[in-house]
Enzyme design. Structure first.
Site, PDB file in Angstrom:
ATOM      1  N   LYS A 221       0.810  -1.217   0.000  1.00 33.06           N
ATOM      2  CA  LYS A 221       0.000   0.000   0.000  1.00 33.06           C
ATOM      3  C   LYS A 221       0.842   1.265   0.000  1.00 33.06           C
ATOM      4  O   LYS A 221       2.022   1.252   0.330  1.00 33.06           O
ATOM      5  CB  LYS A 221      -0.987  -0.018   1.182  1.00 33.06           C
ATOM      6  N   ARG A 255      -3.698  -9.956   5.248  1.00 35.59           N
ATOM      7  CA  ARG A 255      -4.111 -10.048   3.835  1.00 35.59           C
ATOM      8  C   ARG A 255      -2.954  -9.556   2.966  1.00 35.59           C
ATOM      9  O   ARG A 255      -2.524  -8.416   3.108  1.00 35.59           O
ATOM     10  CB  ARG A 255      -5.359  -9.191   3.635  1.00 35.59           C
TER      11      ARG A 255
HETATM   12  C1  PT1 Z   1      -7.924  -4.369   3.495  1.00 40.75           C
HETATM   13  C2  PT1 Z   1      -8.225  -4.414   2.083  1.00 40.75           C
HETATM   14  C3  PT1 Z   1      -9.328  -5.221   1.676  1.00 40.75           C
HETATM   15  N1  PT1 Z   1      -7.515  -3.711   1.161  1.00 40.75           N
HETATM   16  C4  PT1 Z   1      -9.711  -5.840   3.930  1.00 40.75           C
HETATM   17  N2  PT1 Z   1     -10.046  -5.921   2.617  1.00 40.75           N
HETATM   18  C5  PT1 Z   1      -7.878  -3.771  -0.144  1.00 40.75           C
HETATM   19  N3  PT1 Z   1     -10.434  -6.535   4.846  1.00 40.75           N
HETATM   20  C6  PT1 Z   1      -8.965  -4.567  -0.536  1.00 40.75           C
HETATM   21  C7  PT1 Z   1      -3.086   2.220  -0.951  1.00 40.75           C
HETATM   22  O1  PT1 Z   1      -3.090   3.051  -0.045  1.00 40.75           O
HETATM   23  O2  PT1 Z   1      -6.928  -3.641   3.963  1.00 40.75           O
HETATM   24  N4  PT1 Z   1      -8.671  -5.081   4.356  1.00 40.75           N
HETATM   25  N5  PT1 Z   1      -9.667  -5.274   0.372  1.00 40.75           N
HETATM   26  C8  PT1 Z   1      -7.091  -2.977  -1.164  1.00 40.75           C
HETATM   27  N6  PT1 Z   1      -7.371  -1.566  -1.039  1.00 40.75           N
HETATM   28  C9  PT1 Z   1      -6.343  -0.601  -1.072  1.00 40.75           C
HETATM   29  C10 PT1 Z   1      -6.419   0.518  -0.247  1.00 40.75           C
HETATM   30  C11 PT1 Z   1      -5.232  -0.788  -1.869  1.00 40.75           C
HETATM   31  C12 PT1 Z   1      -5.368   1.426  -0.206  1.00 40.75           C
HETATM   32  C13 PT1 Z   1      -4.185   0.122  -1.863  1.00 40.75           C
HETATM   33  C14 PT1 Z   1      -4.240   1.239  -1.021  1.00 40.75           C
HETATM   34  O3  PT1 Z   1      -2.179   2.110  -1.792  1.00 40.75           O
END
Ligand code: PT1
Length: 276
Positions: A221, A255
């Site tokens: 992230k 995850r």
């Molecule tokens: C998470 C999650 C998810 N993240 C759960 N499910 C994502 N329970 C998808 C960035 O800042 O943390 N927990 N499902 C992916 N979402 C992101 C959010 C991907 C922020 C990248 C960023 O780069």
């Protein structure tokens, strides 16, 4: 400490890894190359070999700036993969969705867990989850993926995210989902600045008594990118460090895109944490 995921057990007595399987054309780190069914199955089987305890299938990108997707499109992407993996894998699959239609259909197709970044707030989602009888991961998000990173502001992010998750757990319990079937997730990167994310990681231990366990997603992230000034394909070590901190602070499930490396890091972390 076990979660019954549609007949497949998820052991929570030690830290576990959830492998990410995106079936979106615009996924932020694997470019949507897992769309075809055969490729999705091969990728999932590799993650099982690498030690994943559960595979998370997502048909809606929720990275910052991602546009919404229709229920029909999401069902097209997710259902065939859920059906095939639920049948062929030895471990449970979770479905990363917020939509009642997808929750219902995925449960029919054999999904073992609901992972909802909107914590069952979309009308009908709570009912669909209750009816499915499946475990649910409730995540905190501020706003919607398309706009969530526009000036996120909190009084005290730890207190506010904790209060939100406590309320969602209460609502789920009142609707008939016992606390033992719920996981909570502070939602790293979902409407949070780097400082907010770091404070949540530092104080993750405060979330452990809310439900059966805390789930954390930090893999690749932007919080890692900001700390290291590194592009998305150079964030592995930083992601592992954050995962280790999360487990040290009491998280049960990480995850991640990088299953083998995360399993190894968690193994060492858990051993040190369990020592007298
Ligand atoms: C998470 C999650 C998810 N993240 C759960 N499910 C994502 N329970 C998808 C960035 O800042 O943390 N927990 N499902 C992916 N979402 C992101 C959010 C991907 C922020 C990248 C960023 O780069």
């Amino acid at each position: 400490m076990q979660l019954d995921c549609a007949g497949k057990m998820l052991d929570l007595s030690q830290p576990m890894v959830m492998g990410v399987l995106n079936v979106t054309p615009d996924s932020f780190s694997d470019g949507g190359c897992y769309l075809p069914l055969g490729a999705a199955l091969r990728r999932a089987e590799i993650m099982v070999q690498e030690g994943a305890a559960i595979i998370d299938i997502g048909g809606e990108s929720t990275r910052p700036g991602a546009p919404p997707v229709s229920a029909a499109e999401e069902l097209d992407r997710v259902l065939p993969v859920v059906e095939r993996l639920a049948r062929d894998l030895s471990i449970p699959v979770s479905v990363d969705t917020s939509k009642p239609e997808v929750i219902r259909e995925a449960a029919w197709a054999g999904a073992g867990m609901i992972n909802d970044v909107r914590a069952l707030q979309i009308p009908g989602a709570l009912d669909a989850a209750v009816t499915s009888g499946l475990p649910v991961c409730l995540m905190h998000i501020r706003g919607e993926p398309a706009t969530m990173q526009q000036e996120p502001h909190y009084g005290d992010v730890v207190i506010e995210v904790h209060a939100f998750l406590a309320e969602r757990v209460r609502v789920c319990q009142a609707a008939g989902i016992p606390r033992e079937r719920l996981l909570v997730d502070p939602g790293f990167g979902f409407g949070k600045t780097l400082d907010h994310n770091l404070r949540l990681l530092r104080h993750l231990d405060r979330f452990t008594d809310l439900a059966a366990g805390v789930l954390v997603g930090v893999s690749r992230k932007s919080m890692i990118g900001l700390l290291l000034n590194a592009p998305v394909d150079e964030r592995l070590s930083g992601s592992l460090a954050a995962a280790v901190v999360a487990i040290w602070q009491g998280a049960k499930i990480i995850r991640t895109h990088d299953v083998r490396e995360t399993v190894q890091a968690l193994c060492v972390c858990a051993a040190a944490r369990a020592a007298e």
